[in-house]
Every structure is written in structure tokens, then in C-alpha cells.
Enzyme design. Sequence first.
Site, mmCIF file in Angstrom:
data_model
loop_
_atom_site.group_PDB
_atom_site.id
_atom_site.type_symbol
_atom_site.label_atom_id
_atom_site.label_comp_id
_atom_site.label_asym_id
_atom_site.label_seq_id
_atom_site.Cartn_x
_atom_site.Cartn_y
_atom_site.Cartn_z
ATOM 1 C CG ASP A 1 -7.899 2.916 0.638
ATOM 2 O OD1 ASP A 1 -7.109 1.986 0.398
ATOM 3 O OD2 ASP A 1 -8.393 3.112 1.758
ATOM 4 C CG HIS B 1 -4.257 0.679 4.391
ATOM 5 N ND1 HIS B 1 -3.881 -0.102 3.306
ATOM 6 C CD2 HIS B 1 -5.238 1.497 3.941
ATOM 7 C CE1 HIS B 1 -4.610 0.226 2.261
ATOM 8 N NE2 HIS B 1 -5.439 1.201 2.617
ATOM 9 C CB CYS C 1 -0.969 0.005 1.178
ATOM 10 S SG CYS C 1 -0.190 -0.249 2.784
#
EC number: 3.4.19.12
Length: 281
Positions: free
Chosen positions: A141, A126, A20
Site C-alpha cells: 500500500d 484508492h 495510487c
Amino acid sequence: MERTSNGGMLYHEVQESNLCAVHCVNTVLQGPFFSEFDLAAVAADLDGKERQVMLEGAAVGGFSSGDFFSEESHNVSLGGDFSIQVLQKALEVWDLQVIPLNCPDAEPAQIDPELESAFICHLHDHWFCIRKVNGEWYNFDSLLAAPQHLSKFYLSAFLDSLKGSGWSIFIVKGNFPQECPMSSSSEASNSFGQWLSPEDAERIIKNTSSVQGSSASSNKSNANVDQQRPNQALSREEVQAFSEMEDDDLKAAIAASLLDASAAGANLGAIGTSKETEEKK
């Protein structure tokens, strides 16, 4: 007035393993500028500098220096999670600065976030970015199937919701790349990047929301996760299940990259060359 970038297309990366941080940096830059190996090289460089500082301190304080060489990296885990310092250094290559939203210098952004161009959000392991592209705000995202459009009014509410849920938020400032250095916007240098028109992104988000709505009654047990990560298409557990087979390879690759100090320097040099090419265009 903001110039249209990348032909009006949006660059989005869908979650791959635990990358991520890579997805976050690339969506801030709106193109596949960095790989996990590039960020691992940045992490290795930071580790080396931090270790040198600790060794110098140990020499002054009379401590043993051997312990510092046995410590694991403080800037990347074997699972692929990178520190904020790595993201900062990567974006500095493009003359971008990362500033905590809660610092005094960020007070104007706290009052009117619409004046900014990008935010980086982090909680636990994250990372994701909220970015203004061609005058419109999107949630990039990587747990979403496509960028999610955010109205100017909802931007402030969304940031407040994230802060209330414990997310750390950073502002990204500077002159962002206007074009991705690629011959075709339909091609990307990795397997998880995709170029979408705003219309295609909206359609994908609507389709994903419809699927989620039809299965909501059977997933009430996930309410806490949904509240913590609003508007995301996949839960952390689902992403980990999808990427389980790839994690071992990723860990081995990052570990090998961290051990190769010379490769770290070469990778950073390549990134600098890419930036110079972009500036000449």
C-alpha cells in the site's frame, strides 16, 4: 521454486498526489515501469474505443452522436484516479491478467490465496497491491512508508478483512517480470519509488508503528478510517494535505495528456519496446 528477483530487494512507491493506481501497477510489476502519463495514454485509448462503440450504437439507434464527444473520460479523472480497465490494459502489456476474486474462475484462490502471486485491492479512489516477492507476502500500500510483511496465515485473514470492509479484490495472473530493466537498483525513474531490503522495510514499519502508537491516544477520532484501511501509515486526509500543492499540476498534466491522442500512441509503443527488451534479457 521461485527465483529471487531484483537481487532480493523490494520495490515500493510512497503515495504521490492521487497516483495510487500508478503505485499499484508498479508494485505489482516490482519496478517503475509506468508513469501517470503512460496510464493516461492507456485511458485515452480506452476512451476512444468506447466512444467509437457508442457512436456506432447511436448510428444504429438513431441517437445524436454529438453528446458522446462532450462526455468526460470514464477511465481517468482529472485528479488522477484510474479505472480498473486501465490497470487491466496496462498489465496486459506484460501478459498479466486481472481477474475478480469473487468470480467462479477464482475459486481456488478463494480457498487458498497463498497459491497466487499478487492481488489488487480497490475501495473508492484508492488502489494498492498485495504481492508475493521471493516467496514472502507483502502489503505494498502506497500509504505505508514501506512494504509490510504478511505471514501466510495472516494473508487470508487480511483479505477477508478487506472484503468485509467493502474492498474489491482482483487476482493478477501470469508470468511476472523477474528483473526491473534498470542499470542500478538504487535508482528509480520517478521521485516516489524506492528499493528496500526486507530488513530495511521491517525496520521502517516498526519505527512507523512506534510513532503511531505514541500518538494513538490523541487520534481516537480516526478509528473509523483506521478500521477501513488496516495497517496503513497515513490517513487519506494526511496524504491529501501533503500533496495539495501538487494536485493542480497533476490535473493539468493529465488533462494535456488526454488531449494528445498521438502522444498516447507513442507512449504505448514505448512500453511495448520496454517489454521486448525485458524478454530478451
